[in-house]
Design a protein around this motif. Sequence first.
Motif, mmCIF file in Angstrom:
data_model
loop_
_atom_site.group_PDB
_atom_site.id
_atom_site.type_symbol
_atom_site.label_atom_id
_atom_site.label_comp_id
_atom_site.label_asym_id
_atom_site.label_seq_id
_atom_site.Cartn_x
_atom_site.Cartn_y
_atom_site.Cartn_z
ATOM 1 N N ALA A 162 0.670 4.211 -2.657
ATOM 2 C CA ALA A 162 0.312 5.544 -2.168
ATOM 3 C C ALA A 162 1.283 6.605 -2.694
ATOM 4 O O ALA A 162 0.882 7.748 -2.920
ATOM 5 C CB ALA A 162 0.279 5.556 -0.646
ATOM 6 N N ARG A 176 -9.041 3.935 -3.892
ATOM 7 C CA ARG A 176 -8.157 4.530 -4.885
ATOM 8 C C ARG A 176 -8.670 4.389 -6.324
ATOM 9 O O ARG A 176 -8.369 5.238 -7.165
ATOM 10 C CB ARG A 176 -6.785 3.866 -4.743
ATOM 11 C CG ARG A 176 -5.681 4.506 -5.498
ATOM 12 C CD ARG A 176 -4.357 3.906 -5.050
ATOM 13 N NE ARG A 176 -3.275 4.368 -5.862
ATOM 14 C CZ ARG A 176 -2.572 5.465 -5.641
ATOM 15 N NH1 ARG A 176 -2.854 6.214 -4.611
ATOM 16 N NH2 ARG A 176 -1.593 5.808 -6.438
ATOM 17 N N ARG A 217 -7.431 -5.265 4.224
ATOM 18 C CA ARG A 217 -6.809 -3.926 4.221
ATOM 19 C C ARG A 217 -6.413 -3.512 2.808
ATOM 20 O O ARG A 217 -6.655 -2.377 2.387
ATOM 21 C CB ARG A 217 -5.571 -3.916 5.123
ATOM 22 C CG ARG A 217 -5.815 -3.483 6.520
ATOM 23 C CD ARG A 217 -4.506 -3.216 7.257
ATOM 24 N NE ARG A 217 -3.692 -4.413 7.405
ATOM 25 C CZ ARG A 217 -3.840 -5.306 8.380
ATOM 26 N NH1 ARG A 217 -4.795 -5.148 9.278
ATOM 27 N NH2 ARG A 217 -3.052 -6.351 8.454
ATOM 28 N N MET A 261 0.829 -1.206 0.000
ATOM 29 C CA MET A 261 0.000 0.000 0.000
ATOM 30 C C MET A 261 0.866 1.260 0.000
ATOM 31 O O MET A 261 0.519 2.256 -0.642
ATOM 32 C CB MET A 261 -0.941 -0.012 1.203
ATOM 33 C CG MET A 261 -2.006 -1.084 1.105
ATOM 34 S SD MET A 261 -3.187 -1.093 2.469
ATOM 35 C CE MET A 261 -2.164 -1.608 3.839
ATOM 36 N N ARG A 273 -9.572 -2.720 0.691
ATOM 37 C CA ARG A 273 -10.189 -1.437 1.085
ATOM 38 C C ARG A 273 -9.356 -0.267 0.566
ATOM 39 O O ARG A 273 -9.901 0.733 0.105
ATOM 40 C CB ARG A 273 -10.348 -1.352 2.606
ATOM 41 C CG ARG A 273 -11.358 -2.334 3.150
ATOM 42 C CD ARG A 273 -12.718 -2.076 2.581
ATOM 43 N NE ARG A 273 -13.415 -1.186 3.484
ATOM 44 C CZ ARG A 273 -14.637 -0.775 3.317
ATOM 45 N NH1 ARG A 273 -15.333 -1.189 2.290
ATOM 46 N NH2 ARG A 273 -15.186 0.038 4.163
ATOM 47 N N PHE A 274 -8.045 -0.402 0.627
ATOM 48 C CA PHE A 274 -7.157 0.629 0.103
ATOM 49 C C PHE A 274 -7.389 0.804 -1.396
ATOM 50 O O PHE A 274 -7.527 1.930 -1.892
ATOM 51 C CB PHE A 274 -5.695 0.254 0.387
ATOM 52 C CG PHE A 274 -4.705 1.180 -0.245
ATOM 53 C CD1 PHE A 274 -4.375 2.392 0.360
ATOM 54 C CD2 PHE A 274 -4.100 0.862 -1.452
ATOM 55 C CE1 PHE A 274 -3.465 3.256 -0.233
ATOM 56 C CE2 PHE A 274 -3.198 1.715 -2.049
ATOM 57 C CZ PHE A 274 -2.871 2.914 -1.432
#
Length: 85
Positions: free
Chosen positions: A44, A77, A69, A40, A72-73
């Motif tokens: 990011a 996005r 996780r 992630m 969901r990230f």
Amino acid sequence: MAEDGPAALKELANTIAADKNADLLVFNYEVTPPVDFQFMGVLAKRQRTRKNAYLFLTTEGGSADSAFRIMRFLQARYDRITVVV
């Protein structure tokens, strides 16, 4: 694909990404901490260039919490995520 090698593979991936308007993501490791956070973190730092994503998942398993996780990230996005297992 007339030529072989990394350059040809990169060109093919870029052609597919442009055609599908999707970032092509490869996850080839166990889905566990801290790898989930590292994955992630790398994403990011990248500027999102396309509205969709294809996640190529090559793993022997891992943690359901880590997988949750990551998804969901990605959902926050991208508009649409396709997972290829």
